[in-house]
Design a protein around this motif. Structure first.
Motif, mmCIF file in Angstrom:
data_model
loop_
_atom_site.group_PDB
_atom_site.id
_atom_site.type_symbol
_atom_site.label_atom_id
_atom_site.label_comp_id
_atom_site.label_asym_id
_atom_site.label_seq_id
_atom_site.Cartn_x
_atom_site.Cartn_y
_atom_site.Cartn_z
ATOM 1 N N ARG A 112 0.433 -4.101 -12.687
ATOM 2 C CA ARG A 112 -0.760 -4.875 -12.015
ATOM 3 C C ARG A 112 -2.096 -4.502 -13.062
ATOM 4 O O ARG A 112 -2.925 -5.703 -13.273
ATOM 5 C CB ARG A 112 -1.109 -4.277 -10.704
ATOM 6 C CG ARG A 112 -2.304 -4.892 -10.180
ATOM 7 C CD ARG A 112 -2.472 -4.057 -8.619
ATOM 8 N NE ARG A 112 -3.661 -4.939 -7.755
ATOM 9 C CZ ARG A 112 -4.884 -4.446 -8.090
ATOM 10 N NH1 ARG A 112 -5.190 -3.306 -8.698
ATOM 11 N NH2 ARG A 112 -5.801 -4.857 -7.279
ATOM 12 N N ASP A 141 -3.992 -8.310 -5.215
ATOM 13 C CA ASP A 141 -3.095 -7.813 -4.283
ATOM 14 C C ASP A 141 -2.706 -9.137 -3.320
ATOM 15 O O ASP A 141 -1.663 -9.159 -2.883
ATOM 16 C CB ASP A 141 -4.167 -7.022 -3.034
ATOM 17 C CG ASP A 141 -4.379 -5.580 -3.480
ATOM 18 O OD1 ASP A 141 -3.771 -5.123 -4.305
ATOM 19 O OD2 ASP A 141 -4.950 -5.019 -2.937
ATOM 20 N N ASP A 198 0.984 -1.116 -0.094
ATOM 21 C CA ASP A 198 -0.107 0.052 0.117
ATOM 22 C C ASP A 198 0.767 1.398 -0.074
ATOM 23 O O ASP A 198 0.769 1.977 -0.873
ATOM 24 C CB ASP A 198 -0.982 0.054 1.061
ATOM 25 C CG ASP A 198 -2.110 -0.995 1.189
ATOM 26 O OD1 ASP A 198 -2.411 -1.455 -0.219
ATOM 27 O OD2 ASP A 198 -2.531 -1.477 2.128
ATOM 28 N N ARG A 217 2.319 1.781 -3.525
ATOM 29 C CA ARG A 217 1.239 2.309 -4.304
ATOM 30 C C ARG A 217 1.209 3.593 -4.318
ATOM 31 O O ARG A 217 0.934 4.507 -5.330
ATOM 32 C CB ARG A 217 -0.075 1.456 -4.079
ATOM 33 C CG ARG A 217 -1.309 1.798 -5.366
ATOM 34 C CD ARG A 217 -2.378 1.032 -5.004
ATOM 35 N NE ARG A 217 -1.987 -0.333 -5.186
ATOM 36 C CZ ARG A 217 -2.210 -1.367 -4.412
ATOM 37 N NH1 ARG A 217 -2.478 -1.307 -3.092
ATOM 38 N NH2 ARG A 217 -1.823 -2.558 -4.665
ATOM 39 N N SER A 218 1.135 4.442 -3.251
ATOM 40 C CA SER A 218 1.169 5.860 -3.096
ATOM 41 C C SER A 218 2.498 6.509 -3.276
ATOM 42 O O SER A 218 2.471 7.656 -3.668
ATOM 43 C CB SER A 218 0.458 6.153 -1.620
ATOM 44 O OG SER A 218 1.455 5.601 -0.684
ATOM 45 N N SER A 247 7.208 -1.936 -6.723
ATOM 46 C CA SER A 247 6.601 -0.889 -7.551
ATOM 47 C C SER A 247 6.536 -1.205 -9.097
ATOM 48 O O SER A 247 5.676 -0.947 -9.456
ATOM 49 C CB SER A 247 7.759 0.483 -7.384
ATOM 50 O OG SER A 247 7.891 0.997 -6.088
ATOM 51 N N ILE A 265 3.686 -3.276 -9.008
ATOM 52 C CA ILE A 265 2.358 -2.456 -8.938
ATOM 53 C C ILE A 265 2.001 -1.818 -10.398
ATOM 54 O O ILE A 265 0.823 -1.853 -10.605
ATOM 55 C CB ILE A 265 2.534 -1.489 -7.819
ATOM 56 C CG1 ILE A 265 2.451 -2.167 -6.411
ATOM 57 C CG2 ILE A 265 1.332 -0.417 -7.887
ATOM 58 C CD1 ILE A 265 2.945 -1.312 -5.296
ATOM 59 N N ARG A 266 3.105 -1.334 -10.765
ATOM 60 C CA ARG A 266 2.778 -0.633 -12.175
ATOM 61 C C ARG A 266 2.071 -1.556 -13.361
ATOM 62 O O ARG A 266 1.345 -1.048 -14.163
ATOM 63 C CB ARG A 266 3.974 -0.141 -12.739
ATOM 64 C CG ARG A 266 4.253 1.300 -11.924
ATOM 65 C CD ARG A 266 5.653 1.866 -12.751
ATOM 66 N NE ARG A 266 6.761 1.235 -12.505
ATOM 67 C CZ ARG A 266 7.793 1.533 -11.725
ATOM 68 N NH1 ARG A 266 7.454 2.505 -10.713
ATOM 69 N NH2 ARG A 266 8.761 0.816 -11.494
#
Length: 427
Positions: free
Chosen positions: A233, A240, A215, A218-219, A227, A230-231
């Motif tokens: 995803r 998750d 999390d 992500r921010s 990272s 996440i990109r």
């Protein structure tokens, strides 16, 4: 499996007398099974029947044949036992936590496996591993510099002061675990390995922490694998849970096996001074020596369970759909059918075929993702250790070292080394 134990193709684990204890003397235990038959029946931890394959030819077949799946759900009709899940339930692990350990990259097959591996493999290319070498060299030197300060009467525990800190730092930096959190990761992963009775108490906080870390990334993205995942995803719909599971798997697998391989290798070379003299005289021999050490004392003794998806007659053995098969990597790596004087450590050993003759990193689609990283770490660490510590010796007799009775692994509890050699033990 077709045929009965004791038939031409299959043998009983008890044939020829009781085998050595696999927990206390695993190499002898798997060698005993290997010589009984091409496949031997045994009971798994959950009581299910499985077949152990320990000959080099058979192990490579099991690891590379697509009819041998990692996920029991790949067997049509649900005929395969879910051994890993059943074992975790027996240990009292909550149902919502089981997937984080039993539904990983290593437990997937086919397109599902390809998809997950495709996402993470760019972080482990040979080029990226080569680019990491300067960082590994700096970390190695820093840890070696600190051995003296942490030694007691000139004796330092190589495992706790070097073998574990090096790979946990490298993989955490690669994945994106903050430096302040790495001591907690070491405690968690040690507990996963050695305190299975309290598995739920360990995996719960570890899962919660990793969800929180994802999390945060992500921010606030960073230059790390979390990272990148996440990109990726949205395009690949990495959930998750899949993302957290991937991070857990990479960090746990990315340091524990490497740490124990480093310790096993130092033990092996210090107890074989003729082989140590060779690599000291010719440091450029180390990549070849690492491959031989992987064969001779690699810490991973067996593969994950494989499940036969359809009847398969391989010539040396015939299996039925739903059979559970475990490949004994230790047996294959010391199989005299494949290696001359297989039980002898020889850092100059040559092989006729190109590529790895050992199976310590597995083979086929599930070949170890971090193999290149582990080799780089070992080559750098061993060369620098023995170059900087010419008087290094064991601080106790080899027979006084304690090996952890951990199923499927060969690992020491401690590896006390006398840094200057004074009063140390020579082989």
């Amino acid at each position: 499996m077709s045929g009965q134990p004791g038939s031409k193709q299959h043998g009983s684990a008890e044939a020829g007398g009781a085998p050595p204890n696999i927990l206390t003397d695993p190499h002898a235990g798997y060698a005993h099974l290997r010589e009984q038959a091409a496949a031997c029946p045994m009971r798994s931890l959950d009581g299910s029947l499985m077949w152990v394959v320990g000959r080099h030819e058979g192990v490579r077949s099991v690891l590379t044949d697509p009819r041998f799946a990692n996920d029991p759900a790949s067997v049509p009709g649900g005929g395969a036992p879910r051994m890993q899940v059943n074992a975790m339930r027996k240990l009292g692990l909550a149902e919502d936590l089981i997937p984080y350990l039993a539904d990983t990259l290593l437990d997937s097959d086919g397109e599902s496996h390809s998809r997950l591996r495709r996402l993470v493999s760019p972080a482990f290319t040979a080029r990226r591993m080569l680019a990491l070498r300067p960082r590994i060299e700096r970390l190695t030197d820093e840890l070696l510099d600190g051995l003296e300060a942490h030694a007691e009467d000139g004796v330092a525990d190589f495992l706790s002061l070097f073998a574990y800190p090096l790979p946990i730092t490298v993989i955490c930096e690669l994945v994106g675990v903050p430096s302040a959190d790495r001591p907690a990761w070491l405690r968690w992963t040690h507990a996963l390995s050695f305190d299975q009775e309290h598995l739920g108490e360990t995996i719960g906080p570890l899962v919660d922490y990793t969800h929180a870390l994802v999390d945060r990334r992500r921010s606030r993205p960073a230059d790390d694998l979390i990272s990148e995942l996440i990109r990726a995803r949205d395009g690949d719909r990495l959930t998750d849970r899949e993302l957290v599971t991937m991070v857990l798997s990479l960090v746990i697998a990315g340091h524990d096996t490497t740490a124990n391989f480093l310790a096993n290798s130092v033990w092996a070379l210090l107890t074989h001074p003729d082989q140590l003299a060779l690599v000291r005289a010719e440091p450029e021999l180390m990549p070849q020596a690492v491959q031989e050490l992987l064969r001779w004392c690699g810490p991973v003794l067996v593969s994950r369970m494989r499940y036969v998806t359809e009847d398969a007659d391989l010539g040396w053995a015939a299996f039925q759909a739903g059979d559970a098969v475990m490949a004994a990597l230790s047996g294959a790596n010391q199989d005299p059918r494949e290696f001359a004087e297989a039980d002898r450590l020889d850092v100059t050993r040559q092989h006729e075929n190109r590529g790895e003759a050992h199976v310590s990193f597995g083979a086929g689609p599930h070949y170890c993702l971090g193999a290149a990283l582990a080799r780089h770490e070992a080559e750098i660490a061993l060369n620098r250790l023995f170059a900087r510590r010419p008087g290094l010796t064991l601080a106790v007799r080899p027979e006084e070292l304690n090996w952890q009775p951990v199923s499927g692994m060969r690992k020491l509890e401690r590896l006390p080394l006398r840094l200057d050699g004074a009063g140390g033990v020579t082989a």
